[in-house]
Design a protein around this motif. Structure first.
Motif, mmCIF file in Angstrom:
data_model
loop_
_atom_site.group_PDB
_atom_site.id
_atom_site.type_symbol
_atom_site.label_atom_id
_atom_site.label_comp_id
_atom_site.label_asym_id
_atom_site.label_seq_id
_atom_site.Cartn_x
_atom_site.Cartn_y
_atom_site.Cartn_z
ATOM 1 N N ILE B 65 23.655 -20.303 8.973
ATOM 2 C CA ILE B 65 24.897 -19.542 9.005
ATOM 3 C C ILE B 65 26.085 -20.477 9.239
ATOM 4 N N HIS B 66 27.061 -20.393 8.339
ATOM 5 C CA HIS B 66 28.314 -21.153 8.482
ATOM 6 C C HIS B 66 29.398 -20.159 8.848
ATOM 7 N N GLY B 67 29.923 -20.228 10.061
ATOM 8 C CA GLY B 67 30.937 -19.258 10.474
ATOM 9 C C GLY B 67 30.302 -17.886 10.524
ATOM 10 N N THR B 68 30.748 -16.999 9.600
ATOM 11 C CA THR B 68 30.172 -15.654 9.571
ATOM 12 C C THR B 68 29.325 -15.471 8.322
ATOM 13 N N ARG B 69 29.162 -16.530 7.554
ATOM 14 C CA ARG B 69 28.595 -16.426 6.239
ATOM 15 C C ARG B 69 27.179 -16.986 6.226
ATOM 16 N N GLU B 70 26.234 -16.224 5.713
ATOM 17 C CA GLU B 70 24.865 -16.733 5.629
ATOM 18 C C GLU B 70 24.712 -17.562 4.354
ATOM 19 N N ILE B 71 24.109 -18.733 4.510
ATOM 20 C CA ILE B 71 23.972 -19.665 3.391
ATOM 21 C C ILE B 71 22.567 -19.561 2.816
ATOM 22 N N SER B 72 22.486 -19.510 1.476
ATOM 23 C CA SER B 72 21.180 -19.488 0.829
ATOM 24 C C SER B 72 21.309 -20.230 -0.497
ATOM 25 N N ARG B 73 20.227 -20.215 -1.264
ATOM 26 C CA ARG B 73 20.257 -20.912 -2.553
ATOM 27 C C ARG B 73 21.345 -20.320 -3.455
ATOM 28 N N ARG B 74 21.479 -18.988 -3.392
ATOM 29 C CA ARG B 74 22.495 -18.311 -4.210
ATOM 30 C C ARG B 74 23.881 -18.464 -3.612
ATOM 31 N N GLN B 75 23.907 -18.350 -2.275
ATOM 32 C CA GLN B 75 25.175 -18.279 -1.546
ATOM 33 C C GLN B 75 25.458 -19.640 -0.931
ATOM 34 N N THR B 76 25.951 -20.580 -1.771
ATOM 35 C CA THR B 76 26.204 -21.922 -1.256
ATOM 36 C C THR B 76 27.540 -21.947 -0.516
ATOM 37 N N PRO B 77 27.726 -22.921 0.392
ATOM 38 C CA PRO B 77 28.996 -22.959 1.117
ATOM 39 C C PRO B 77 30.171 -23.164 0.155
ATOM 40 N N PRO B 78 31.338 -22.591 0.453
ATOM 41 C CA PRO B 78 32.480 -22.776 -0.440
ATOM 42 C C PRO B 78 32.822 -24.258 -0.557
ATOM 43 N N PRO B 79 33.185 -24.729 -1.766
ATOM 44 C CA PRO B 79 33.442 -26.158 -1.961
ATOM 45 C C PRO B 79 34.520 -26.664 -1.014
#
Lengths: 267, 282
Positions: B65-79
Motif C-alpha cells: 500500500i502506497h498512501g491510501t492506494r493498494e499496489i498490484s500488477r494492474r495498479q502500478t504506482p503513479p509515475p
C-alpha cells in the motif's frame, strides 16, 4: 512483460535416460531430426516426428509448463508465420474473417510451416533442457575435432557457443532489471506507435550493450588470468563414452526418422 | 508518503526446480518523511523487499500500500511518485549528456522546459554536482562515483515522494560514501522526502537511519530505533552484521575500564563520552 519468466534453453535438472545419454548422441540425433524435418512433406510425416518428440519429452520428464515457458518467446514468430500464409497466399477463398479473406492453400501451408517450426524449436530445446552446458561444450568440441585438422579452431568455436548459451539467462535477468529501473524513471517500453517504441528501447539497449561489453571483457580477463590458452593440450575430467543406452536411443530415433520419411514420401 | 507491506511473501520461479523463497510473511510500515534503513546479510531478501516496496516487483502473496492506494500488477504506482535506485544505478545511464540523462524522467512526465531545467539543476546540486560544468559531459566519461551521482540525480529529478535506494554507496571510495550519505540526510531534512535505504555497512546506516529493520533469511527479525538496534551487538552478530565502529569502541572501552560506558552512535557522541570520563577521572 515479465522477462525473467522466459526460459530459452535453460537446463532442467533430472536423472532420466535422456539426461544420461551421451551428449554427442543427442546432438547428432537433434541435427538428424532437423534435417529430416525439412525433408518430410505432408502432415502424416510431421505427425510421426511429433509423436517421437512427444515420447522423448515424456521420457525426459520435462514438465509441460516448463516447455511452454520455453516456447513463449517464439510464439510470436509462429503466429506471424501462420497469419502471413493464411491471409496473403492468394488462391481459393475458404472463408472471410470480417473483410479479410482466408485462403485454403494458405491455411494448409501456414499450418504445415508452423508445425515444422514448432518441432524445430522443440527439438533444439529438448537438447539444451536435458544437457548441462559444460557437457554440451565438451560434446561439441569432440564432434568438431576433425575440423581442427583443417585449422578451424573447433574447441574455441564450441566454447563460444556454450558461453553464448550460458549468458542468455544472465542477459535476460539484466534486461529485466534495466527495464524495471528505466520504467521507474518513466521510460515506456511497450505500447505506443512504432517510432515511440523504437525510441523507448534506447534506454534499455544502451545500458545492455555497455554491460555486455563489460561482461565480455571481464570474462576474457578472468579466463586469461586462470591460464586459459584455448583447446591445445586440454584434458577433460569427465570422459565421454558411448554406451548401450546410446545405441538404444540412436536406434529409436533412427526408427522414428525412417518411419516419418517413409510416410512423408507416400504423398 | 506512507508505504506499507502487509504479510508479504515472495517466491521466485515458483513451481520449477529453481524455485527460491526470497521473503516470508514480512509486514512493514514506512512513515512519511522518515529515514528507514533495511539491513541484513547478503542474500537475505533486502533487495527483493525494496523492489516490492517500490511496486516494480509483485509479491507472491500479501498487500503493498502506497498512501491510501493498494499496489498490484494492474495498479502500478503513479509515475514519478516513487524514486527507485537499484544497486549500481549507473548501469542504466544511456543518454549522450549528463543533462539529458538527468532530465529524462521529468521530460517523460511532460513538464515544460523551465521546470525541467529547475529540476535538473536542483537534482544535480542535491548530489553535489555543478550543473554548469557537468551538464554537457558524456556520462560515460565520468568516474564510477560521478556516474552514481548522475544516476541518483536522474531519480531525484522526478521529485518523488519516496526515495528507495539499494546500497547506494556500494563500490564508492570512503570519501564519496560519506558525502553521499550526508547529502541524502540533508535532502531528507530539507524536503521531507521519505527514504528507505538498503545496506549492510553499519557505520553508514548509523549516520543515515532514524529507524532500522533487520532482514535475515527472508524474515523480518528486528525493527526499532537505530540507536537501540545498532547498539545491540549480540543481535547484530546473530545476523552476521557488525556494530558501528563507535559502538565497538565503547564496548572495548567498557571492558578495559571494567565500567559500563554508554555506547555512542557517532564520532561526536564518542568524544562527548570520553570527555565525561576524563572529567570524572581528573
Amino acid at each position: 512483460m515479465q522477462v525473467s519468466n522466459m526460459v530459452v534453453g535453460q537446463y532442467y535438472p533430472g536423472t532420466s535416460i535422456l539426461h544420461r545419454v551421451d551428449p554427442r548422441t543427442k546432438i547428432i540425433a537433434a541435427c538428424a531430426f532437423v534435417i529430416v524435418l525439412f525433408m518430410v512433406n505432408g502432415f502424416e510425416g510431421l505427425a510421426v516426428m511429433g509423436a517421437g518428440l512427444a515420447a522423448v519429452i515424456a521420457l525426459a520428464g520435462i514438465p509441460l509448463p516448463w516447455l511452454w515457458r520455453g516456447l513463449k518467446p517464439v510464439l510470436f514468430l509462429l503466429v506471424i508465420t501462420l497469419a502471413f500464409q493464411m491471409f496473403l497466399s492468394g488462391g481459393e477463398e475458404l472463408w472471410r474473417l470480417g473483410p479479410v479473406p482466408v485462403y485454403r492453400n494458405g491455411l494448409v501451408q501456414g499450418a504445415f510451416l508452423t508445425a515444422r517450426l514448432l518441432l524445430l524449436v522443440l527439438s533444439g530445446s529438448i537438447l539444451t533442457f536435458s544437457t548441462p552446458p559444460v557437457l554440451l561444450t565438451d560434446a561439441l568440441g569432440r564432434l568438431m575435432e576433425p575440423l581442427a585438422k583443417l585449422k578451424i579452431p573447433a574447441y574455441e568455436l564450441a566454447l563460444m557457443m556454450t558461453i553464448a548459451l550460458r549468458f542468455i539467462p544472465t542477459l535476460v535477468m539484466e534486461v529485466d532489471r534495466i527495464i524495471k529501473a528505466q520504467k521507474a524513471r518513466g521510460a515506456v517500453t511497450s505500447g505506443g506507435g512504432l517510432l515511440v517504441r523504437a525510441r523507448g528501447i534506447m534506454p534499455v539497449l544502451v545500458p545492455l550493450f555497455v554491460m555486455s561489453f563489460r561482461h565480455a571483457d571481464e570474462l576474457a580477463l578472468a579466463m586469461e588470468s586462470r591460464c586459459w590458452r584455448g583447446g591445445r593440450g586440454r584434458t577433460i575430467r569427465r570422459k565421454l563414452a558411448f554406451s548401450k543406452k546410446d545405441a538404444v536411443f540412436a536406434t529409436a530415433v533412427l526408427a522414428v526418422l525412417a518411419a516419418s520419411l517413409w510416410i512423408g514420401r507416400l504423398q | 508518503m506512507r508505504l506499507e507491506l502487509e504479510n508479504v511473501s515472495m517466491v521466485y520461479q515458483s513451481g520449477t526446480p529453481f524455485s527460491a523463497r526470497a521473503l516470508e510473511d514480512v509486514s512493514l510500515t514506512v512513515e512519511p518523511g522518515e529515514r528507514l534503513a533495511v539491513a541484513g546479510p547478503v542474500g537475505s531478501g533486502k533487495s527483493t523487499l525494496l523492489a516490492i516496496l517500490a511496486g516494480v516487483e509483485t509479491p507472491t502473496s500479501g498487500r503493498v500500500i502506497h498512501g491510501t492506494r493498494e499496489i498490484s500488477r494492474r495498479q502500478t504506482p503513479p509515475p514519478g511518485s516513487i524514486g527507485l535506485a537499484f544497486q549500481s544505478p549507473e548501469n542504466c545511464l544511456f543518454e549522450k549528456t549528463v543533462y539529458s540523462d538527468v532530465s529524462f524522467a521529468p521530460r517523460r512526465q511532460g513538464l515544460d522546459g523551465l521546470e525541467v531545467r529547475r529540476r535538473v539543476e536542483n537534482a544535480l546540486a542535491a548530489v553535489g554536482m555543478d550543473p554548469a560544468s557537468m551538464g554537457q559531459r558524456s556520462p560515460f566519461s565520468l568516474s564510477i562515483g560521478e556516474q552514481r551521482r548522475v544516476a541518483l540525480a536522474g531519480v531525484l529529478a522526478m521529485e518523488p515522494r519516496a526515495l528507495l535506494l539499494d546500497e547506494p554507496t556500494a563500490y564508492l571510495d570512503p570519501a564519496a560514501r560519506r558525502d553521499l550519505i550526508r547529502q541524502l540526510v540533508e535532502l531528507n531534512e530539507q524536503t521531507g522526502v521519505t527514504m528507505v535505504m538498503v545496506g549492510h555497512d553499519m557505520d553508514e546506516l548509523a549516520r543515515f537511519a532514524g529507524r532500522l529493520v533487520i532482514i535475515d533469511g527472508g524474515r523480518k527479525v528486528a525493527e526499532g530505533r537505530a540507536e537501540i538496534i545498532l547498539t545491540d551487538s549480540a543481535l547484530l552478530a546473530r545476523h552476521s552484521l557488525d556494530p558501528p565502529g563507535t559502538v565497538e569502541f565503547c564496548s572495548l572501552l567498557s571492558a578495559a575500564m571494567g565500567d559500563q560506558v554508554a555506547p555512542a552512535l557517532s564520532e561526536e557522541q564518542t568524544i562527548e563520552t570520553l570527555m565525561q570520563i576524563m572529567e570524572g577521572k581528573c
